[in-house]
Design a protein around this motif. Structure first.
Motif, PDB file in Angstrom:
ATOM      1  N   PRO A 172       0.819  -1.206   0.000  1.00  0.00           N
ATOM      2  CA  PRO A 172       0.000   0.000   0.000  1.00  0.00           C
ATOM      3  C   PRO A 172       0.858   1.264   0.000  1.00  0.00           C
ATOM      4  CG  PRO A 172      -0.134  -1.118   2.143  1.00  0.00           C
ATOM      5  CD  PRO A 172       0.808  -1.903   1.296  1.00  0.00           C
ATOM      6  N   ALA A 173       0.912   1.939  -1.125  1.00  0.00           N
ATOM      7  CA  ALA A 173       1.690   3.172  -1.227  1.00  0.00           C
ATOM      8  C   ALA A 173       1.132   4.003  -2.376  1.00  0.00           C
ATOM      9  CB  ALA A 173       3.168   2.840  -1.432  1.00  0.00           C
ATOM     10  N   GLY A 174       1.858   5.065  -2.726  1.00  0.00           N
ATOM     11  CA  GLY A 174       1.315   6.105  -3.590  1.00  0.00           C
ATOM     12  C   GLY A 174       1.012   5.696  -5.020  1.00  0.00           C
ATOM     13  N   VAL A 175       0.308   6.587  -5.677  1.00  0.00           N
ATOM     14  CA  VAL A 175      -0.203   6.349  -7.012  1.00  0.00           C
ATOM     15  C   VAL A 175       0.846   6.637  -8.091  1.00  0.00           C
ATOM     16  CG1 VAL A 175      -1.857   7.282  -8.678  1.00  0.00           C
ATOM     17  CG2 VAL A 175      -2.610   6.704  -6.359  1.00  0.00           C
ATOM     18  N   CYS A 176       1.729   7.589  -7.824  1.00  0.00           N
ATOM     19  CA  CYS A 176       2.683   8.012  -8.856  1.00  0.00           C
ATOM     20  C   CYS A 176       3.943   7.144  -8.803  1.00  0.00           C
ATOM     21  CB  CYS A 176       3.040   9.470  -8.627  1.00  0.00           C
ATOM     22  SG  CYS A 176       4.379  10.042  -9.663  1.00  0.00           S
ATOM     23  N   VAL A 179       7.616   8.450  -7.540  1.00  0.00           N
ATOM     24  CA  VAL A 179       7.870   8.891  -6.164  1.00  0.00           C
ATOM     25  C   VAL A 179       8.915   7.966  -5.530  1.00  0.00           C
ATOM     26  CG1 VAL A 179       6.806   8.932  -3.859  1.00  0.00           C
ATOM     27  CG2 VAL A 179       5.629  10.005  -5.784  1.00  0.00           C
ATOM     28  N   GLY A 180       9.838   8.534  -4.752  1.00  0.00           N
ATOM     29  CA  GLY A 180      10.876   7.742  -4.101  1.00  0.00           C
ATOM     30  C   GLY A 180      10.441   7.204  -2.750  1.00  0.00           C
ATOM     31  N   VAL A 181      10.902   6.007  -2.396  1.00  0.00           N
ATOM     32  CA  VAL A 181      10.461   5.434  -1.116  1.00  0.00           C
ATOM     33  C   VAL A 181      11.114   6.146   0.073  1.00  0.00           C
ATOM     34  CG1 VAL A 181      10.048   3.192  -2.217  1.00  0.00           C
ATOM     35  CG2 VAL A 181      12.124   3.519  -0.859  1.00  0.00           C
ATOM     36  N   GLY A 182      12.263   6.799  -0.142  1.00  0.00           N
ATOM     37  CA  GLY A 182      12.930   7.490   0.963  1.00  0.00           C
ATOM     38  C   GLY A 182      12.067   8.580   1.564  1.00  0.00           C
ATOM     39  N   GLY A 183      11.568   9.476   0.719  1.00  0.00           N
ATOM     40  CA  GLY A 183      10.712  10.556   1.202  1.00  0.00           C
ATOM     41  C   GLY A 183       9.297  10.077   1.467  1.00  0.00           C
ATOM     42  N   HIS A 184       8.790   9.257   0.569  1.00  0.00           N
ATOM     43  CA  HIS A 184       7.380   8.843   0.623  1.00  0.00           C
ATOM     44  C   HIS A 184       7.028   8.122   1.920  1.00  0.00           C
ATOM     45  CE1 HIS A 184       3.528   7.727  -1.166  1.00  0.00           C
ATOM     46  NE2 HIS A 184       3.748   6.456  -0.872  1.00  0.00           N
ATOM     47  N   PHE A 185       7.816   7.114   2.277  1.00  0.00           N
ATOM     48  CA  PHE A 185       7.492   6.368   3.487  1.00  0.00           C
ATOM     49  C   PHE A 185       7.743   7.215   4.735  1.00  0.00           C
ATOM     50  CE2 PHE A 185       8.448   2.088   1.178  1.00  0.00           C
ATOM     51  CZ  PHE A 185       7.255   2.222   0.480  1.00  0.00           C
ATOM     52  N   SER A 186       8.792   8.018   4.705  1.00  0.00           N
ATOM     53  CA  SER A 186       9.058   8.791   5.934  1.00  0.00           C
ATOM     54  C   SER A 186       8.017   9.891   6.127  1.00  0.00           C
ATOM     55  CB  SER A 186      10.489   9.340   5.940  1.00  0.00           C
ATOM     56  OG  SER A 186      10.670  10.317   4.957  1.00  0.00           O
ATOM     57  N   GLY A 187       7.182  10.143   5.104  1.00  0.00           N
ATOM     58  CA  GLY A 187       6.075  11.086   5.261  1.00  0.00           C
ATOM     59  C   GLY A 187       4.720  10.390   5.335  1.00  0.00           C
ATOM     60  N   GLY A 188       4.705   9.102   5.533  1.00  0.00           N
ATOM     61  CA  GLY A 188       3.440   8.376   5.720  1.00  0.00           C
ATOM     62  C   GLY A 188       3.123   7.460   4.552  1.00  0.00           C
ATOM     63  N   GLY A 189       2.834   8.049   3.389  1.00  0.00           N
ATOM     64  CA  GLY A 189       2.559   7.256   2.193  1.00  0.00           C
ATOM     65  C   GLY A 189       1.151   6.679   2.179  1.00  0.00           C
ATOM     66  N   TYR A 190       0.445   6.936   1.105  1.00  0.00           N
ATOM     67  CA  TYR A 190      -0.873   6.298   0.965  1.00  0.00           C
ATOM     68  C   TYR A 190      -1.224   6.231  -0.507  1.00  0.00           C
ATOM     69  CZ  TYR A 190      -3.441  10.231  -0.767  1.00  0.00           C
ATOM     70  OH  TYR A 190      -3.892  11.219  -1.599  1.00  0.00           O
ATOM     71  N   GLY A 191      -2.148   5.354  -0.818  1.00  0.00           N
ATOM     72  CA  GLY A 191      -2.634   5.224  -2.190  1.00  0.00           C
ATOM     73  C   GLY A 191      -3.947   4.469  -2.191  1.00  0.00           C
ATOM     74  N   THR A 192      -4.187   3.718  -3.258  1.00  0.00           N
ATOM     75  CA  THR A 192      -5.492   3.090  -3.448  1.00  0.00           C
ATOM     76  C   THR A 192      -5.810   2.007  -2.403  1.00  0.00           C
ATOM     77  OG1 THR A 192      -4.463   1.529  -4.958  1.00  0.00           O
ATOM     78  CG2 THR A 192      -5.495   3.460  -5.948  1.00  0.00           C
ATOM     79  N   ILE A 194      -5.364   2.332   0.849  1.00  0.00           N
ATOM     80  CA  ILE A 194      -5.420   2.942   2.191  1.00  0.00           C
ATOM     81  C   ILE A 194      -6.616   2.448   3.007  1.00  0.00           C
ATOM     82  CG2 ILE A 194      -6.601   5.035   1.315  1.00  0.00           C
ATOM     83  CD1 ILE A 194      -5.261   6.621   3.535  1.00  0.00           C
ATOM     84  N   ARG A 195      -7.753   2.249   2.393  1.00  0.00           N
ATOM     85  CA  ARG A 195      -8.934   1.838   3.165  1.00  0.00           C
ATOM     86  C   ARG A 195      -8.856   0.359   3.547  1.00  0.00           C
ATOM     87  NH1 ARG A 195     -13.812   2.013   1.623  1.00  0.00           N
ATOM     88  NH2 ARG A 195     -14.559   2.813   3.616  1.00  0.00           N
ATOM     89  N   LYS A 196      -8.075  -0.390   2.796  1.00  0.00           N
ATOM     90  CA  LYS A 196      -7.921  -1.815   3.094  1.00  0.00           C
ATOM     91  C   LYS A 196      -6.782  -2.053   4.089  1.00  0.00           C
ATOM     92  CE  LYS A 196      -8.563  -6.301   1.971  1.00  0.00           C
ATOM     93  NZ  LYS A 196      -9.858  -7.000   2.019  1.00  0.00           N
ATOM     94  N   ARG A 411      -9.811   0.549   7.248  1.00  0.00           N
ATOM     95  CA  ARG A 411      -8.659   0.254   8.117  1.00  0.00           C
ATOM     96  C   ARG A 411      -8.192   1.497   8.886  1.00  0.00           C
ATOM     97  NH1 ARG A 411      -6.294  -2.424  11.527  1.00  0.00           N
ATOM     98  NH2 ARG A 411      -4.038  -2.592  11.519  1.00  0.00           N
ATOM     99  N   MET A 412      -8.313   2.674   8.287  1.00  0.00           N
ATOM    100  CA  MET A 412      -7.844   3.896   8.942  1.00  0.00           C
ATOM    101  C   MET A 412      -8.581   4.136  10.260  1.00  0.00           C
ATOM    102  SD  MET A 412      -5.326   5.100   7.237  1.00  0.00           S
ATOM    103  CE  MET A 412      -5.080   6.851   7.520  1.00  0.00           C
ATOM    104  N   ASP A 413      -9.831   3.672  10.358  1.00  0.00           N
ATOM    105  CA  ASP A 413     -10.614   3.865  11.584  1.00  0.00           C
ATOM    106  C   ASP A 413     -10.141   2.957  12.718  1.00  0.00           C
ATOM    107  OD1 ASP A 413     -12.209   5.782  10.483  1.00  0.00           O
ATOM    108  OD2 ASP A 413     -13.912   4.447  10.079  1.00  0.00           O
TER     109      ASP A 413
END
Ligand SMILES: Cc1cc2nc3c(=O)[nH]c(=O)nc-3n(C[C@H](O)[C@H](O)[C@H](O)COP(=O)(O)OP(=O)(O)OC[C@H]3O[C@@H](n4cnc5c(N)ncnc54)[C@H](O)[C@@H]3O)c2cc1C
Ligand SMILES: *[C@@H]1O[C@H](CO)[C@@H](O)[C@H](O)[C@H]1NC(C)=O
Ligand SMILES: *[C@@H]1O[C@H](CO)[C@@H](O)[C@H](O)[C@H]1NC(C)=O
Ligand SMILES: *[C@@H]1O[C@H](CO)[C@@H](O)[C@H](O)[C@H]1NC(C)=O
Ligand SMILES: *[C@@H]1O[C@H](CO)[C@@H](O)[C@H](O)[C@H]1NC(C)=O
Ligand SMILES: *[C@@H]1O[C@H](CO)[C@@H](O)[C@H](O)[C@H]1NC(C)=O
Length: 532
Positions: A172-176, A179-192, A194-196, A411-413
């Motif tokens: 589970p990570a971003g749509v684009c 995007v690099g995993v270094g910045g993306h994960f350290s800032g949370g990261g979400y994509g399609t 996220i609800r699962k 899942r976010m809830d």
């Protein structure tokens, strides 16, 4: 970013008349001392020479620009680094840290270079870039359902590699994909997903980080507090993240994707969007239904709502779900396409149908734009007249804003607000991104676009979270508070810190004080250490 009197191209021989003379003279020698320091601190087994790019190297400019995603920070007068260290080994990372500390240079760490404010590749003071793109191995263990990923890897590469091992695993990570995993994960990261499955960081089980002492530490060695902090608190405040260990997730062989467009010309758009808000965060976790509002038509006066769907299952089941809960969407078979999860990655990125998944291995984005994004969170349903107001405002301000609504719930809830630094969990309905972009031919209108972005944000205030007005770290926005000298006091940092992290801000400050008391790892929006 306030590009004040440091605004100059460090590589050019031009010295602006108001530049402090002492600094200008010191510059070449700082650079020389820095490079000498690197050589002194590199291992004979891993010579550093091939990793160093200074303005004297012909490929310096190409290397600087290749991962600089936002053209707002690729201008002639954008401050440039004294050097780029494209680390090929962890000893190069260590040397870069030591030598920046020694010569008092600011260190920018860059993985994918997608920071919305260019914080990984420009600065208002003398700086160097530690570039991670050479460190991008991906090591998947299907038996354990885990993967070690080095921070220079891009999401597209990660997705490609997972799919090449199994068609029923994902992350589970971003749509684009760029995007690099270094910045993306350290800032949370979400994509399609996220609800699962929640945020990327909800599925990260270990990491390796290097601090000012040059020692590589995994989760056990760094301690739970630091491991907590780097999963959403921003890596740049805490050290250089070398790699992450991911827990892969399950996806079915077949997923379904679709886009349905509705416009104000067709009538009743506010009713449809109102219904959307009421149902979409309560639907089963298997459905992620993003909505993008934009304007269309010659005069940009018609509002279009694109409902972009991702469903972990087949069309038949999806249609049952939408017919029963959201018939106003008018979803039917002909909008829907069944495909593998990896193909849905291409679909969501707007890549034409039939393209090979090899495009995910293309690291460079060729159609760059100037962009300004801002973020918001919505906890209360926006009433119909509020929606009408938003539509009117988009048109009135010029029609260039794209407003992206990303539903939470599922899942976010289920995850507590202090599980990771990002506190937006149960009770949050939407993460909003206000996107504005333009191309070279419109660059002379940049001020107008920036104003449009800020004015739209102002006018959204009644409908979004307040006190604080929350924001998403990965959608970095320096308008919400910054220190251009990268040395925020606790009080200054609170202005942006509470917006990103709410009550988790103080805990981030405690971790920072423990692991980086001299504030070596810093930027315009970093976490400050408490004075000791
Ligand atoms: C086109 C586009 C699409 C996007 N889509 C999504 C999306 O779907 N979901 C989402 O959550 N976000 C999305 N984002 C935002 C993106 O997640 C953030 O911009 C993220 O920080 C980018 O990571 P990066 O490594 O590419 O960026 P960089 O610019 O390299 O880094 C971003 C920040 O992290 C720091 N950093 C980078 N690498 C390291 C490291 N190894 N150690 C320590 N600090 C490091 C940098 O110094 C900088 O402060 C998108 C952005 C763009 C431009
Ligand atoms: C850049 O130039 C220096 C000096 O000529 C050289 O030592 C170094 O190897 C060059 N860097 C790269 C990456 O080729
Ligand atoms: C970093 O620089 C400071 C100030 O020059 C120095 O006191 C400190 O020892 C350095 N840290 C390391 C780990 O080299
Ligand atoms: C870049 O993308 C924009 C928006 O999708 C499009 O209008 C433009 O034609 C593209 N330019 C190039 C050179 O591909
Ligand atoms: C942008 O806003 C500023 C301040 O609100 C104003 O002074 C300026 O004229 C505006 N620029 C444009 C192009 O609208
Ligand atoms: C930040 O740096 C400036 C300039 O060196 C200095 O005046 C200021 O006191 C510093 N702020 C903090 C919080 O250290």
């Amino acid at each position: 970013m306030a590009l004040n009197y440091f605004s100059m191209v460090l590589i050019s021989t031009l010295v602006l008349p108001f530049l402090p003379a002492a600094w200008a003279q010191a510059k070449p020698s700082v650079s020389r001392v820095f490079v000498q320091c690197l050589h002194r601190n590199s291992l004979p087994s891993h010579p550093i020479s091939q990793a160093i790019y200074t303005p004297e190297n012909s490929s310096y400019v190409e290397n600087l620009n290749i991962y600089a995603r936002n053209l707002r920070f690729c201008k002639r007068d954008t401050p440039k680094p004294l050097a780029i260290i494209a680390a090929m080994h962890e000893s190069h990372v260590r040397a870069a840290i030591m030598c920046c500390n020694k010569t008092n240079l600011l260190m920018r760490v860059r993985s994918g270079g997608h920071d919305y404010e260019g914080l990984s590749y420009t600065a208002n003071m003398p700086f160097v870039i530690l570039d991670m793109f050479n460190l991008r191995s991906i090591d998947i263990d299907l038996e354990q359902d885990t993967a070690w990923v080095e921070s220079g890897a891009l999401l597209g590469e990660l997705y490609y590699r997972i799919a090449s091992m199994s068609s029923t695993r994902a992350f589970p990570a971003g749509v684009c994909p760029t995007v690099g995993v270094g910045g993306h994960f350290s800032g949370g990261g979400y994509g399609t997903l996220i609800r699962k499955y929640g945020l990327s960081v909800d599925n990260i089980v270990d990491a390796k980080i290097m601090g000012l002492d040059g020692i590589v530490k995994d989760r056990k060695a760094m301690g739970e507090d630091l491991f907590w902090a780097i999963r959403g608190g921003g890596g740049a405040s805490f050290g250089v993240i070398l790699s992450w260990k991911l827990k892969l997730v399950q996806v079915p062989e077949t997923v379904t994707v679709f886009v349905v467009d509705k416009t104000t010309e067709q009538g009743g758009l506010a009713d449809i969007v109102y219904k959307y808000q009421n149902v979409v965060t309560k639907l089963p976790k298997d459905l992620f239904l993003r909505m993008e509002l934009s304007t269309i038509g010659e005069n940009k006066k018609t509002i279009k709502a694109s409902f972009i769907g991702f469903f972990l299952g087949k069309t038949k089941e999806l249609l049952e779900l939408t017919k029963n809960n959201f018939p106003e969407l008018g979803l039917d078979q002909h909008y829907c396409t069944e495909m593998k999860w990896i193909e849905s990655v291409l679909y969501w990125d707007g890549i034409p149908k039939g393209a090979s998944i090899n495009v995910l291995l293309e690291r460079v984005w060729h159609n760059k734009s100037y962009t300004k994004s801002k973020s918001d969170f919505i906890k209360n349903i926006v009433p119909k007249q509020g929606l009408e107001f938003i539509f009117a405002k988009m048109v009135q301000l010029g029609g260039d804003i794209v407003m992206q609504w990303n539903p939470y719930g599922g899942r976010m809830d289920e995850i507590s607000e202090n599980a990771v630094p990002l506190p937006q969990r149960a009770g949050y309905l939407f993460k909003i991104q206000h996107i504005l972009y333009w191309y070279e031919s419109r660059e002379s209108h940049a001020d107008k676009y920036m104003n449009e972005s800020r004015q739209f944000y102002e006018s959204m205030a009644p409908y979004v979270t307040r006190f604080p007005r929350e924001a998403f770290l990965n959608y970095r926005d320096l308008d919400i508070g910054e220190n251009a000298l990268c040395n925020s006091s606790y009080t200054e940092a609170k202005s942006y810190g509470l917006k990103y992290f709410k009550g988790n801000f103080d805990r981030l400050v405690q971790v920072k004080t423990r692991v980086d008391p001299t504030n070596f790892f810093r930027n315009e929006q970093s976490i400050p250490p408490l004075l000791v």
